[in-house]
Design a protein around this motif. Structure first.
Motif, PDB file in Angstrom:
ATOM      1  N   UNK A  20      -0.429  25.023  -0.024  1.00  0.00           N
ATOM      2  CA  UNK A  20      -0.225  23.372  -0.060  1.00  0.00           C
ATOM      3  C   UNK A  20      -0.403  23.135  -1.396  1.00  0.00           C
ATOM      4  N   UNK A  21      -1.772  23.166  -2.089  1.00  0.00           N
ATOM      5  CA  UNK A  21      -1.925  22.924  -3.448  1.00  0.00           C
ATOM      6  C   UNK A  21      -0.982  23.285  -4.523  1.00  0.00           C
ATOM      7  N   UNK A  22      -0.678  24.646  -4.174  1.00  0.00           N
ATOM      8  CA  UNK A  22       0.600  25.255  -5.223  1.00  0.00           C
ATOM      9  C   UNK A  22       1.661  24.669  -5.210  1.00  0.00           C
ATOM     10  N   UNK A  23       2.082  24.391  -3.781  1.00  0.00           N
ATOM     11  CA  UNK A  23       3.412  23.327  -3.881  1.00  0.00           C
ATOM     12  C   UNK A  23       3.403  22.396  -4.414  1.00  0.00           C
ATOM     13  N   UNK A  24       2.324  21.710  -3.957  1.00  0.00           N
ATOM     14  CA  UNK A  24       2.175  20.187  -4.506  1.00  0.00           C
ATOM     15  C   UNK A  24       2.209  20.312  -6.402  1.00  0.00           C
ATOM     16  N   UNK A  25       1.351  21.152  -6.813  1.00  0.00           N
ATOM     17  CA  UNK A  25       1.582  21.655  -8.346  1.00  0.00           C
ATOM     18  C   UNK A  25       3.029  21.761  -8.734  1.00  0.00           C
ATOM     19  N   UNK A  26       3.669  22.620  -8.193  1.00  0.00           N
ATOM     20  CA  UNK A  26       4.847  23.198  -8.689  1.00  0.00           C
ATOM     21  C   UNK A  26       5.940  21.921  -8.375  1.00  0.00           C
ATOM     22  N   UNK A  27       5.995  21.111  -7.442  1.00  0.00           N
ATOM     23  CA  UNK A  27       7.087  20.028  -7.363  1.00  0.00           C
ATOM     24  C   UNK A  27       6.588  18.918  -8.189  1.00  0.00           C
ATOM     25  N   UNK A  28       5.265  18.791  -8.556  1.00  0.00           N
ATOM     26  CA  UNK A  28       4.922  17.729  -9.299  1.00  0.00           C
ATOM     27  C   UNK A  28       5.669  18.141 -10.907  1.00  0.00           C
ATOM     28  N   UNK A  29       5.335  19.278 -11.089  1.00  0.00           N
ATOM     29  CA  UNK A  29       6.084  19.750 -12.617  1.00  0.00           C
ATOM     30  C   UNK A  29       7.413  19.841 -12.588  1.00  0.00           C
ATOM     31  N   UNK A  30       8.211  20.343 -11.492  1.00  0.00           N
ATOM     32  CA  UNK A  30       9.550  20.295 -11.227  1.00  0.00           C
ATOM     33  C   UNK A  30      10.171  18.932 -11.541  1.00  0.00           C
ATOM     34  N   UNK A  31       9.744  18.135 -10.955  1.00  0.00           N
ATOM     35  CA  UNK A  31      10.174  16.635 -10.807  1.00  0.00           C
ATOM     36  C   UNK A  31       9.823  15.726 -11.848  1.00  0.00           C
ATOM     37  N   UNK A  32       8.723  16.245 -12.599  1.00  0.00           N
ATOM     38  CA  UNK A  32       8.136  15.222 -13.595  1.00  0.00           C
ATOM     39  C   UNK A  32       7.396  14.355 -13.023  1.00  0.00           C
ATOM     40  N   UNK A  33       6.509  14.312 -12.094  1.00  0.00           N
ATOM     41  CA  UNK A  33       5.775  13.304 -11.291  1.00  0.00           C
ATOM     42  C   UNK A  33       4.264  13.491 -11.630  1.00  0.00           C
ATOM     43  N   UNK A  34       3.934  12.580 -12.508  1.00  0.00           N
ATOM     44  CA  UNK A  34       2.405  12.370 -12.855  1.00  0.00           C
ATOM     45  C   UNK A  34       2.341  11.369 -13.853  1.00  0.00           C
ATOM     46  N   UNK A  35       0.835  11.039 -13.992  1.00  0.00           N
ATOM     47  CA  UNK A  35      -0.231  11.688 -13.473  1.00  0.00           C
ATOM     48  C   UNK A  35      -0.264  11.077 -11.943  1.00  0.00           C
ATOM     49  N   UNK A  36      -1.075  11.818 -11.113  1.00  0.00           N
ATOM     50  CA  UNK A  36      -1.611  11.329  -9.751  1.00  0.00           C
ATOM     51  C   UNK A  36      -2.790  10.956 -10.107  1.00  0.00           C
ATOM     52  N   UNK A  37      -3.301  10.311  -8.632  1.00  0.00           N
ATOM     53  CA  UNK A  37      -4.601   9.718  -8.587  1.00  0.00           C
ATOM     54  C   UNK A  37      -4.904   9.982  -7.214  1.00  0.00           C
ATOM     55  N   UNK A  38      -6.294  10.323  -6.895  1.00  0.00           N
ATOM     56  CA  UNK A  38      -6.649  10.508  -5.356  1.00  0.00           C
ATOM     57  C   UNK A  38      -7.648   9.242  -5.414  1.00  0.00           C
ATOM     58  N   UNK A  39      -7.202   8.578  -4.475  1.00  0.00           N
ATOM     59  CA  UNK A  39      -8.241   7.547  -3.955  1.00  0.00           C
ATOM     60  C   UNK A  39      -9.213   7.952  -2.991  1.00  0.00           C
ATOM     61  N   UNK A  40     -10.358   7.246  -3.235  1.00  0.00           N
ATOM     62  CA  UNK A  40     -11.471   8.170  -2.434  1.00  0.00           C
ATOM     63  C   UNK A  40     -11.486   7.210  -0.981  1.00  0.00           C
ATOM     64  N   UNK A  41     -12.173   7.825  -0.101  1.00  0.00           N
ATOM     65  CA  UNK A  41     -12.659   7.088   1.020  1.00  0.00           C
ATOM     66  C   UNK A  41     -13.080   5.477   1.043  1.00  0.00           C
ATOM     67  N   UNK A  42     -12.464   4.862   2.131  1.00  0.00           N
ATOM     68  CA  UNK A  42     -12.895   3.264   2.154  1.00  0.00           C
ATOM     69  C   UNK A  42     -14.227   3.226   2.418  1.00  0.00           C
ATOM     70  N   UNK A  43     -14.917   4.493   3.123  1.00  0.00           N
ATOM     71  CA  UNK A  43     -16.588   4.364   3.530  1.00  0.00           C
ATOM     72  C   UNK A  43     -17.493   4.614   2.230  1.00  0.00           C
ATOM     73  N   UNK A  44     -16.891   5.123   1.361  1.00  0.00           N
ATOM     74  CA  UNK A  44     -17.797   5.319   0.202  1.00  0.00           C
ATOM     75  C   UNK A  44     -18.510   4.070  -0.369  1.00  0.00           C
ATOM     76  N   UNK A  45     -19.553   4.167  -0.548  1.00  0.00           N
ATOM     77  CA  UNK A  45     -20.179   2.803  -0.941  1.00  0.00           C
ATOM     78  C   UNK A  45     -21.425   3.345  -1.998  1.00  0.00           C
ATOM     79  N   UNK A  46     -21.001   3.361  -3.351  1.00  0.00           N
ATOM     80  CA  UNK A  46     -21.968   4.005  -4.292  1.00  0.00           C
ATOM     81  C   UNK A  46     -23.216   2.875  -4.526  1.00  0.00           C
ATOM     82  N   UNK A  47     -23.058   1.694  -4.227  1.00  0.00           N
ATOM     83  CA  UNK A  47     -24.123   0.611  -4.571  1.00  0.00           C
ATOM     84  C   UNK A  47     -25.184   0.681  -3.515  1.00  0.00           C
ATOM     85  N   UNK A  48     -24.848   1.281  -2.291  1.00  0.00           N
ATOM     86  CA  UNK A  48     -25.779   1.128  -1.196  1.00  0.00           C
ATOM     87  C   UNK A  48     -27.205   1.553  -1.565  1.00  0.00           C
ATOM     88  N   UNK A  49     -28.241   0.690  -1.066  1.00  0.00           N
ATOM     89  CA  UNK A  49     -29.566   1.094  -0.952  1.00  0.00           C
ATOM     90  C   UNK A  49     -30.166   2.091   0.300  1.00  0.00           C
TER      91      UNK A  49
END
Length: 276
Positions: free
Chosen positions: A48-77
C-alpha cells in the motif's frame, strides 16, 4: 505554483487518497492513517505504501500531511493519557516516514486544570519523547481555543516551539484562528493578523494551512467549517488571505463540509478562482 487540496479518505487503501485528490482537482492533501476517534495503530502494509508513493509521484501530488488522532492530548497532566498520546504520535511519525509524507499535524490538546504554563510544559516534554524520523516534521496546529484547550493564542504556538527540543513548525487553520479571535474577514484584518503571527511565531515556521471558512463569528471559540467564501470570513477575507505574500507558497488543505451540493472539488476550484 498554487498547492491546494483536501483531506481525503484512505478507505480501501491509503493509495485511494491520491486518486480521490486528483479527481477533486487537488495537488496536495491530508489523511488520517486510521479512524481519528479511537486509539488505533496505522494499518498500512508495504505494498500500500509503495503504491501511495508511486501514485503521488506520478500525479505530482504533494506535500501530504498526516493528521493525528483527535484523542491525542499533549497538554494533559494525566500520565496514562500522556503515554497513549506519545505512543500514538510515535506511530504517526513512523507512518509518515514509510509513506514519504513530510508532516504530521497535531493539536496541543487541553490542560484540564494544569494551567496554561503547566499544559505547555507538558506538551513540550511529551513532544521531546518522540523519535522523529529524518525528513518528517511535527506541525502544531492553531486551535479555536475553547475551554482549557491550548493553541488558540499565537503565543502558545511560539512557546511550544521555544520550549521543545524538537524541530517543530506550525499549521494555521483559518476557521480556528477566526474562532479564537483573529479577524480574517477583510484585507486589512488579514494583513494585521498575519503580521501578528510573524511577529509572535515567525512566518518561517508556517508550513501548512488548513483553509476553511467559518460558520460562526470571530472570537466565539466555535469550530464549524463553511465553504470557502461563504462563511463569516467571507469572499473578501479569503481572497486576501490566499493572495497574501506569506501564504502564496504554503500548501493549502481544505477541511470544508460536503453539503448544499458542494464538496471538496467545488471548494478547490473556488480557491483557484480566488488566487489572483
Amino acid at each position: 505554483m498554487l498547492r491546494v487540496g483536501a483531506h481525503e479518505s484512505i478507505a480501501g487503501g491509503v493509495y485511494n487518497a491520491v486518486e480521490d485528490q486528483v479527481e477533486d482537482g487537488g495537488n496536495c492533501g491530508q489523511i488520517f492513517t486510521h479512524s481519528p476517534q479511537v486509539w488505533q495503530d496505522p494499518n498500512i502494509d508495504d505494498d500500500e505504501a509503495e503504491e501511495f508513493r508511486q501514485l503521488s509521484d506520478e500525479h505530482g501530488v504533494g506535500p501530504w500531511v498526516i493528521h493525528s488522532s483527535y484523542l491525542v492530548n499533549l497538554c494533559t497532566p494525566k500520565e496514562d493519557l500522556r503515554e497513549k498520546s506519545v505512543d500514538s504520535m510515535q506511530k504517526e511519525v513512523d507512518a509518515a516516514a514509510t509513506l514519504d509524507i513530510p508532516y504530521v499535524n497535531v493539536h496541543l490538546g487541553a490542560h484540564t486544570g494544569a494551567g496554561v504554563d503547566g499544559g505547555l510544559d507538558n506538551a513540550a516534554s511529551a513532544l521531546d519523547e518522540l523519535d522523529v524520523p529524518e525528513g518528517v516534521t511535527v506541525l502544531i496546529e492553531s486551535d479555536a481555543g475553547s475551554g482549557t484547550k491550548l493553541g488558540g493564542d499565537f503565543a502558545h504556538l511560539a512557546e511550544i516551539l521555544d520550549r521543545s527540543a524538537q524541530d517543530l513548525d506550525v499549521c494555521l487553520d483559518t476557521a480556528h484562528m477566526f474562532a479564537a479571535g483573529y479577524d480574517l474577514s477583510s484585507p486589512q484584518a488579514v494583513e494585521e493578523t498575519l503580521q501578528e503571527f510573524d511577529d509572535v511565531v515567525g512566518a518561517e515556521h508556517l508550513q501548512c494551512v488548513h483553509l476553511n471558512d467559518s460558520k460562526h463569528e470571530c472570537g466565539t471559540n466555535k469550530d464549524e467549517h463553511a465553504h470557502i467564501g461563504e462563511g463569516l470570513i467571507g469572499e473578501d477575507g479569503m481572497r486576501a488571505f490566499v493572495n497574501h505574500d506569506m501564504i502564496r507558497d504554503v500548501p493549502l488543505v481544505l477541511e470544508t463540509p460536503t453539503e448544499d451540493g458542494k464538496s471538496f472539488a467545488w471548494n478547490i476550484e473556488r480557491v483557484k478562482e480566488l488566487r489572483a
